[in-house]
Design an enzyme around this catalytic site. Structure first.
Site, PDB file in Angstrom:
ATOM      1  N   SER A  42       0.858  -1.194   0.000  1.00  0.00           N
ATOM      2  CA  SER A  42       0.000   0.000   0.000  1.00  0.00           C
ATOM      3  C   SER A  42       0.892   1.242   0.000  1.00  0.00           C
ATOM      4  O   SER A  42       2.069   1.173   0.373  1.00  0.00           O
ATOM      5  CB  SER A  42      -0.851  -0.028   1.269  1.00  0.00           C
ATOM      6  OG  SER A  42      -1.480   1.207   1.481  1.00  0.00           O
ATOM      7  N   TYR A  86      -1.865  -0.713  10.489  1.00  0.00           N
ATOM      8  CA  TYR A  86      -1.894  -0.972   9.040  1.00  0.00           C
ATOM      9  C   TYR A  86      -0.566  -0.570   8.391  1.00  0.00           C
ATOM     10  O   TYR A  86       0.006  -1.330   7.595  1.00  0.00           O
ATOM     11  CB  TYR A  86      -3.064  -0.200   8.431  1.00  0.00           C
ATOM     12  CG  TYR A  86      -3.338  -0.520   6.981  1.00  0.00           C
ATOM     13  CD1 TYR A  86      -3.998  -1.688   6.611  1.00  0.00           C
ATOM     14  CD2 TYR A  86      -2.960   0.360   5.964  1.00  0.00           C
ATOM     15  CE1 TYR A  86      -4.264  -1.970   5.282  1.00  0.00           C
ATOM     16  CE2 TYR A  86      -3.224   0.086   4.636  1.00  0.00           C
ATOM     17  CZ  TYR A  86      -3.886  -1.088   4.294  1.00  0.00           C
ATOM     18  OH  TYR A  86      -4.146  -1.375   2.970  1.00  0.00           O
TER      19      TYR A  86
HETATM   20  N1  LIG Z   1      -8.849  -0.540  -0.786  1.00  0.00           N
HETATM   21  C1  LIG Z   1      -7.818   0.281  -0.635  1.00  0.00           C
HETATM   22  O1  LIG Z   1      -7.976   1.511  -0.542  1.00  0.00           O
HETATM   23  C2  LIG Z   1      -6.422  -0.271  -0.613  1.00  0.00           C
HETATM   24  C3  LIG Z   1      -5.346   0.616  -0.785  1.00  0.00           C
HETATM   25  C4  LIG Z   1      -4.050   0.108  -0.769  1.00  0.00           C
HETATM   26  C5  LIG Z   1      -3.843  -1.250  -0.566  1.00  0.00           C
HETATM   27  N2  LIG Z   1      -4.916  -2.087  -0.394  1.00  0.00           N
HETATM   28  C6  LIG Z   1      -4.642  -3.501  -0.168  1.00  0.00           C
HETATM   29  O2  LIG Z   1      -5.178  -4.244  -1.243  1.00  0.00           O
HETATM   30  C7  LIG Z   1      -5.554  -5.550  -0.779  1.00  0.00           C
HETATM   31  C8  LIG Z   1      -6.968  -5.853  -1.215  1.00  0.00           C
HETATM   32  O3  LIG Z   1      -7.822  -4.895  -0.647  1.00  0.00           O
HETATM   33  P1  LIG Z   1      -9.334  -4.681  -1.125  1.00  0.00           P
HETATM   34  O4  LIG Z   1      -9.546  -3.222  -1.211  1.00  0.00           O
HETATM   35  O5  LIG Z   1      -9.618  -5.544  -2.289  1.00  0.00           O
HETATM   36  O6  LIG Z   1     -10.075  -5.189   0.188  1.00  0.00           O
HETATM   37  P2  LIG Z   1     -11.243  -6.261   0.380  1.00  0.00           P
HETATM   38  O7  LIG Z   1     -11.676  -6.146   1.793  1.00  0.00           O
HETATM   39  O8  LIG Z   1     -12.273  -6.086  -0.687  1.00  0.00           O
HETATM   40  O9  LIG Z   1     -10.505  -7.655   0.142  1.00  0.00           O
HETATM   41  C9  LIG Z   1      -9.726  -8.266   1.108  1.00  0.00           C
HETATM   42  C10 LIG Z   1     -10.063  -9.735   1.141  1.00  0.00           C
HETATM   43  O10 LIG Z   1      -9.181 -10.380   2.069  1.00  0.00           O
HETATM   44  C11 LIG Z   1      -9.941 -11.377   2.729  1.00  0.00           C
HETATM   45  N3  LIG Z   1      -9.341 -11.737   4.008  1.00  0.00           N
HETATM   46  C12 LIG Z   1      -9.258 -10.980   5.128  1.00  0.00           C
HETATM   47  N4  LIG Z   1      -8.681 -11.664   6.113  1.00  0.00           N
HETATM   48  C13 LIG Z   1      -8.381 -12.897   5.621  1.00  0.00           C
HETATM   49  C14 LIG Z   1      -7.781 -14.064   6.173  1.00  0.00           C
HETATM   50  N5  LIG Z   1      -7.369 -14.108   7.439  1.00  0.00           N
HETATM   51  N6  LIG Z   1      -7.632 -15.137   5.374  1.00  0.00           N
HETATM   52  C15 LIG Z   1      -8.054 -15.112   4.094  1.00  0.00           C
HETATM   53  N7  LIG Z   1      -8.639 -14.051   3.519  1.00  0.00           N
HETATM   54  C16 LIG Z   1      -8.799 -12.944   4.277  1.00  0.00           C
HETATM   55  C17 LIG Z   1     -11.320 -10.749   2.927  1.00  0.00           C
HETATM   56  O11 LIG Z   1     -12.321 -11.726   3.172  1.00  0.00           O
HETATM   57  C18 LIG Z   1     -11.505 -10.015   1.612  1.00  0.00           C
HETATM   58  O12 LIG Z   1     -12.187 -10.804   0.669  1.00  0.00           O
HETATM   59  C19 LIG Z   1      -5.371  -5.530   0.738  1.00  0.00           C
HETATM   60  O13 LIG Z   1      -4.147  -6.128   1.062  1.00  0.00           O
HETATM   61  C20 LIG Z   1      -5.330  -4.046   1.064  1.00  0.00           C
HETATM   62  O14 LIG Z   1      -4.606  -3.804   2.239  1.00  0.00           O
HETATM   63  C21 LIG Z   1      -6.191  -1.622  -0.423  1.00  0.00           C
END
Ligand SMILES: NC(=O)c1ccc[n+]([C@@H]2O[C@H](COP(=O)([O-])OP(=O)(O)OC[C@H]3O[C@@H](n4cnc5c(N)ncnc54)[C@H](O)[C@@H]3O)[C@@H](O)[C@H]2O)c1
Length: 317
Positions: free
Chosen positions: A186, A199
């Site tokens: 991120s 985070y």
């Molecule tokens: N959305 C944002 O603004 C953003 C920005 C930068 C980075 N990210 C990173 O991108 C990645 C995806 O984020 P997203 O926005 O698609 O979020 P999201 O919440 O839609 O997807 C995350 C997924 O991880 C799964 N998950 C959580 N804990 C788990 C576990 N213990 N075992 C297995 N699965 C698990 C959840 O069920 C979910 O489906 C993450 O690592 C997040 O930190 C997101």
């Protein structure tokens, strides 16, 4: 031919240049090598078809998008998540684009379950050569408000789990000198953000893990096991509901669309990129650290609104 005479040939203005000859030659070589590699990767992208990818957190958001995009180009996808209905929806979309794969209910923090499920994937779909460490969670609470167990869980899901998944799949990649490990970190792994201590710690950790892994692979001369670290700013997936970039800086730091991020990640894998930062302004973060004293940098973050970006955050996960 000596290095110094080579550098004179490479640069006719050498005599006017204050840099020593060997440095000039090294600079010219690095510039040529970079241009050559960029051109090669652009015109001869890595062929991912027929490979098997494990995507953690594939039940929604970015993980779902990557799964569908990879399936479209002929990659078999193993979807890992805790959210079974979410994975079923992803699998429906994978099949819709003519892809194939399977779903696995896995808690990525459970080391033994990760190892045993990795064996199941190999038996069902074949050896995994692409690993996307994408599963992630956020609490969005300041250091004194975050529950101890939630802070540990954030580090467990966002960082520690990468050890288990990589240890499960890397041996085969090393043995065949073929693989790709993608770390979804991120922008919060590049700069600190108030209200995101747990985070940020987890994402700085994930980036550090990826960087050390890349160097270990290089030391082993496994040049065809690629790593990619991805550092996006906020994405419109619902994970960071409510967050905004302060007016009028939205044009510099826009909230990203998931389809754009997914496209860049798959393109980055095919072009063998080692790091992706989105939007492009995030590439300047190191410069900011380097040029300014901390108080100036903190002031810039306050003006841009980084320090207050979590104020309107709504927990939806
Ligand atoms: N959305 C944002 O603004 C953003 C920005 C930068 C980075 N990210 C990173 O991108 C990645 C995806 O984020 P997203 O926005 O698609 O979020 P999201 O919440 O839609 O997807 C995350 C997924 O991880 C799964 N998950 C959580 N804990 C788990 C576990 N213990 N075992 C297995 N699965 C698990 C959840 O069920 C979910 O489906 C993450 O690592 C997040 O930190 C997101």
């Amino acid at each position: 031919m000596s290095l110094s005479s080579l550098s004179k040939r490479l640069c006719p203005y050498y005599t006017k240049c204050p840099l020593p000859g060997p440095l000039m030659a090294l600079g010219a070589y690095m510039a040529w090598d970079t241009v050559k590699n960029l051109a090669l990767d652009y015109y001869f992208p890595k062929d991912l078809s027929g490979q098997v990818a494990v995507i953690t957190g594939a039940g929604s958001g970015i993980g779902r998008g990557i799964a569908v995009s990879l399936a479209k180009i002929g990659v078999k996808v193993a979807l890992w998540d805790l959210n079974v209905p979410g994975m079923e929806e992803t699998m429906r979309m994978v099949k819709e684009v003519g892809g194939e794969g399977a779903i696995y209910k896995v808690n990525v923090c459970d080391k033994e379950l990760v190892y045993s499920t990795a064996k199941k994937v190999t038996a069902d779909l074949g050896d995994c050569t692409i690993l996307i460490n994408n599963a992630g969670i956020v609490t969005g609470k300041s250091i004194l408000d975050v529950e101890d167990s939630k802070a540990s869980l954030t580090l467990g899901v966002n960082t520690e789990s990468h050890f288990w998944t990589v240890k499960a799949f890397l041996p085969h990649m090393i043995a065949t000198d073929n693989g790709h490990i993608v770390t979804i970190a991120s922008a919060a792994g590049l700069v600190g953000v108030a209200g995101l201590c747990d985070y940020c710690a987890s994402k700085f950790g994930a980036r550090g893990f990826n960087e050390a892994l890349r160097l270990e692979l290089r030391k082993m001369k496994k040049y065809n096991v690629h790593t990619l670290s991805v550092c996006p700013y906020f994405i419109n997936t619902g994970m960071f509901d409510g967050v905004k970039t302060r007016f009028p800086f939205g044009f510099l730091l826009p909230i990203l669309e998931p389809s754009y991020v997914v496209h860049k990640i798959v393109q980055g894998m095919r072009r063998r990129r080692t790091e992706l930062r989105m939007p492009r302004l995030m590439y300047c973060s190191d410069l900011l650290h380097f040029i300014f004293p901390t108080y100036v940098k903190d002031f810039i973050f306050e003006i841009i609104g980084f320090s207050n970006s979590m104020d309107a955050f709504v927990q939806t996960r």
